[in-house]
Design an enzyme around this catalytic site. Sequence first.
Site, PDB file in Angstrom:
ATOM      1  N   LYS A 242       0.961  -1.485  -0.217  1.00 33.09           N
ATOM      2  CA  LYS A 242      -0.382  -0.280  -0.073  1.00 33.09           C
ATOM      3  C   LYS A 242       0.858   1.406   0.048  1.00 33.09           C
ATOM      4  O   LYS A 242       1.864   1.389   0.517  1.00 33.09           O
ATOM      5  CB  LYS A 242      -1.163  -0.186   1.669  1.00 33.09           C
ATOM      6  CG  LYS A 242      -0.012   0.094   2.382  1.00 33.09           C
ATOM      7  CD  LYS A 242      -1.518  -0.030   3.420  1.00 33.09           C
ATOM      8  CE  LYS A 242      -0.817   0.284   5.146  1.00 33.09           C
ATOM      9  NZ  LYS A 242      -0.882   0.471   6.385  1.00 33.09           N
ATOM     10  N   TYR A 466      14.657  32.303   2.661  1.00 30.99           N
ATOM     11  CA  TYR A 466      13.934  32.410   2.990  1.00 30.99           C
ATOM     12  C   TYR A 466      13.544  33.493   4.035  1.00 30.99           C
ATOM     13  O   TYR A 466      13.984  32.449   5.631  1.00 30.99           O
ATOM     14  CB  TYR A 466      12.610  31.710   2.214  1.00 30.99           C
ATOM     15  CG  TYR A 466      11.705  31.793   0.706  1.00 30.99           C
ATOM     16  CD1 TYR A 466      12.065  32.901   0.813  1.00 30.99           C
ATOM     17  CD2 TYR A 466      11.684  30.708   0.204  1.00 30.99           C
ATOM     18  CE1 TYR A 466      11.061  32.757  -0.858  1.00 30.99           C
ATOM     19  CE2 TYR A 466      11.770  29.880  -0.949  1.00 30.99           C
ATOM     20  CZ  TYR A 466      11.183  31.362  -1.305  1.00 30.99           C
ATOM     21  OH  TYR A 466      10.508  31.754  -2.527  1.00 30.99           O
TER      22      TYR A 466
END
Length: 571
Positions: A242, A466
């Site tokens: 999965k 940033y």
Amino acid sequence: LYINKVEKQENCTVISYRYLEMDNSFTLPFIDDAAIENSLNCLAACLYLMLPAELITERMAKLEPVAMRLEVKEGKNNCLLINDSYNSDLGSLDIALDFLYRRSLSKGLKRTLILSDILETGQNTSTLYRQVAQLVGSRGIERIIGVGSEISSCATRFNIEKVFYPDTATLMSVIAQGELPLENEIILIKGARKFGFDALTEMLEKKVHETILEVNLGAMIANLNYYRSKLKPETKMVCMVKASAYGAGSYEIAKTLQEHRVDYLAVAVADEGSELRKAGITANIIIMNPEMTAFKTMFDHKLEPEVYSFHLLDALIKEAEKEGITNFPVHIKLDTGMHRLGFAPSDIPRLIERLKGQDAVIARSVFSHLVGSDSPQFDAFTRRQIETFESASACLQEAFPHKILRHICNSAGIERFSGAQFDMVRLGIGLYGISPIDNSILNNVSTLKTTILQIRDVPEEDTVGYSRKGRLARPSRIAAIPIGYADGLNRHLGNGNAYCLVNGKRAVYVGNICMDVCMIDVTDIDCKEGDSVEIFGDHLPITALSDVLDTIPYEVLTSVSTRVKRVYYQD
């Protein structure tokens, strides 16, 4: 020849040895175990040839690691490339052709072999290529592209579509000019090193992103066999694929597991299962979280749902009856203490009555989920879970004449509760190389890599990234690498909280991690633009990231974005 010590250091390996009365050592600029083995073979050959010790030491330091074998890469024009351009002999050709054949069965792609002269076999050229032609024919190759004078001289041996070129440069020129189209093909690229097929592979490879996730299928198989060794011969196994096989890529993982005859694959939702079916996976597939809107998908693709409530069971029976389906296999989940999903043990009499009152579905297995099998502090609770499951599942089995498989053990349960194997076990994170007990690495499967885009010198008074979060304490060399939070690199790793490896040395993340790029400090590292960077993998355990993030390795693995190219290989 005596090896005194093999000492792995941060970015190299030092091998000390004694030959006759001589003690010496040499340093290798890499730490891969296979490379160490190759270097020892090289050392033995040098000593056999009686080369001077100082020359051996000098030359050994210049050895480069041997590239991995059988890399599966996405090619241009809907091609799939199998790169095995590292050696050339009949034995490895047979292995590579078998690998190609098995990968081609579900792909619907034309089988093509690009093969160079096979050198230094000691065989007569005609005899050698008669054997090659037999191998090629037995593996269903539809086209051969030969490179070299020897294979070209034996062109009549091949009774398939064929074309031959004197050298690699000519072949690449013909491809570049569009005179040799390669489309919708699975292509094995196999050749001696002197033919330089690495450049050919690079030419044919689809360039998507300089950040890649390398998936070692051989390591995954080793993990599978490790857990199998702990099981009784008759115990069946479910393998979890999965969440795109915990980030590794569901098809290649499922295909490999199918080839190694696991009894079941398990995915979360029906769409995951249907995609595997469309790709050619024929193994039994369990849907662990079935949705009521996906019943038709499960019926059409023979996907076996988990059933955990009467509401779900009744809806499934109604839909199956509407479709005229009988005896559709389902997997009954019991809640023995996790309290997430499942029938309560007290529901068993009513469940038996409901199952007996219809013939649309049939119980294929009954199972439960252990809560704390990885930790000794929960052992008493785990044993109560196992006792509860054994009692409730026995009641269900007694009510029906057919065999209902019972399973409760997960990866940790396989290791710590061997007496609770019942009929089947479920292997999850352990398959991908991480022990659920202590997060130690078994055989590492996934390695996330990228490359240095640019290096710049930044003065101490400046900042990086940033919001000016990357404050420097000294004049620094800062490298930019093309991986960011959109690729799965968590922003909380930035600002010096974690590091990656550049040429085996730690390079901390500087400033905020951006969406597509981040910056690292390489001031003390001998590196250049284009050098490889390991985010996690063979030399940097994934737990180095998950521990910083106060999470589990599962989350880091499954966070790797689908835009990151997966490269599969089998060593």
